[in-house]
Motif scaffolding. Structure first.
Motif, PDB file in Angstrom:
ATOM      1  N   VAL A 138       0.850  -1.203   0.000  1.00 39.94           N
ATOM      2  CA  VAL A 138       0.000   0.000   0.000  1.00 39.94           C
ATOM      3  C   VAL A 138       0.876   1.240   0.000  1.00 39.94           C
ATOM      4  O   VAL A 138       0.651   2.176  -0.780  1.00 39.94           O
ATOM      5  CB  VAL A 138      -0.949   0.000   1.222  1.00 39.94           C
ATOM      6  CG1 VAL A 138      -1.632   1.341   1.379  1.00 39.94           C
ATOM      7  CG2 VAL A 138      -1.962  -1.119   1.111  1.00 39.94           C
ATOM      8  N   GLU A 192       1.391  -0.097  -4.819  1.00 41.27           N
ATOM      9  CA  GLU A 192       1.178  -1.275  -5.636  1.00 41.27           C
ATOM     10  C   GLU A 192      -0.293  -1.552  -5.944  1.00 41.27           C
ATOM     11  O   GLU A 192      -0.593  -2.255  -6.901  1.00 41.27           O
ATOM     12  CB  GLU A 192       1.792  -2.502  -4.950  1.00 41.27           C
ATOM     13  CG  GLU A 192       3.300  -2.455  -4.878  1.00 41.27           C
ATOM     14  CD  GLU A 192       3.892  -3.654  -4.160  1.00 41.27           C
ATOM     15  OE1 GLU A 192       3.145  -4.625  -3.880  1.00 41.27           O
ATOM     16  OE2 GLU A 192       5.086  -3.619  -3.873  1.00 41.27           O
ATOM     17  N   PHE A 193      -1.194  -1.020  -5.161  1.00 39.26           N
ATOM     18  CA  PHE A 193      -2.614  -1.276  -5.345  1.00 39.26           C
ATOM     19  C   PHE A 193      -3.369  -0.070  -5.894  1.00 39.26           C
ATOM     20  O   PHE A 193      -4.590  -0.094  -5.973  1.00 39.26           O
ATOM     21  CB  PHE A 193      -3.255  -1.729  -4.018  1.00 39.26           C
ATOM     22  CG  PHE A 193      -2.546  -2.902  -3.416  1.00 39.26           C
ATOM     23  CD1 PHE A 193      -2.668  -4.163  -3.975  1.00 39.26           C
ATOM     24  CD2 PHE A 193      -1.742  -2.740  -2.301  1.00 39.26           C
ATOM     25  CE1 PHE A 193      -2.007  -5.255  -3.425  1.00 39.26           C
ATOM     26  CE2 PHE A 193      -1.073  -3.827  -1.744  1.00 39.26           C
ATOM     27  CZ  PHE A 193      -1.204  -5.083  -2.305  1.00 39.26           C
ATOM     28  N   ASP A 194      -2.645   0.977  -6.266  1.00 37.50           N
ATOM     29  CA  ASP A 194      -3.288   2.163  -6.817  1.00 37.50           C
ATOM     30  C   ASP A 194      -3.959   1.829  -8.155  1.00 37.50           C
ATOM     31  O   ASP A 194      -3.402   1.096  -8.970  1.00 37.50           O
ATOM     32  CB  ASP A 194      -2.264   3.281  -7.059  1.00 37.50           C
ATOM     33  CG  ASP A 194      -1.711   3.864  -5.779  1.00 37.50           C
ATOM     34  OD1 ASP A 194      -2.187   3.485  -4.682  1.00 37.50           O
ATOM     35  OD2 ASP A 194      -0.791   4.694  -5.860  1.00 37.50           O
TER      36      ASP A 194
END
Length: 67
Positions: free
Chosen positions: A59, A63-65
């Motif tokens: 986060v 990486e999760f954007d």
């Protein structure tokens, strides 16, 4: 096996204010659990401490954007 979280202390982010749309986290010696505040009796995500650290690291690195 589902962890025993009967006595866990659940915490909501102070950044979420009084709104119902957020998640709560419970940290125990063995697991970190995450649940939806709107459906506390529903399912939850359960992480081992090493998995939680990897998730939080991802986060922080974006990486999760959504792109």
């Amino acid at each position: 096996m589902r962890p025993d979280l009967a006595n866990a202390s659940w915490h909501k982010s102070s950044l979420s204010g009084d709104g119902p749309s957020c998640v709560e986290v419970a940290i125990t010696d063995d697991v970190i659990a995450v649940r939806d505040t709107k459906n506390r009796a529903g399912g939850m995500l359960v992480f081992r401490p090493d998995e939680w650290e990897a998730f939080i690291g991802g986060v922080r690195l974006g990486e999760f954007d959504l792109r």
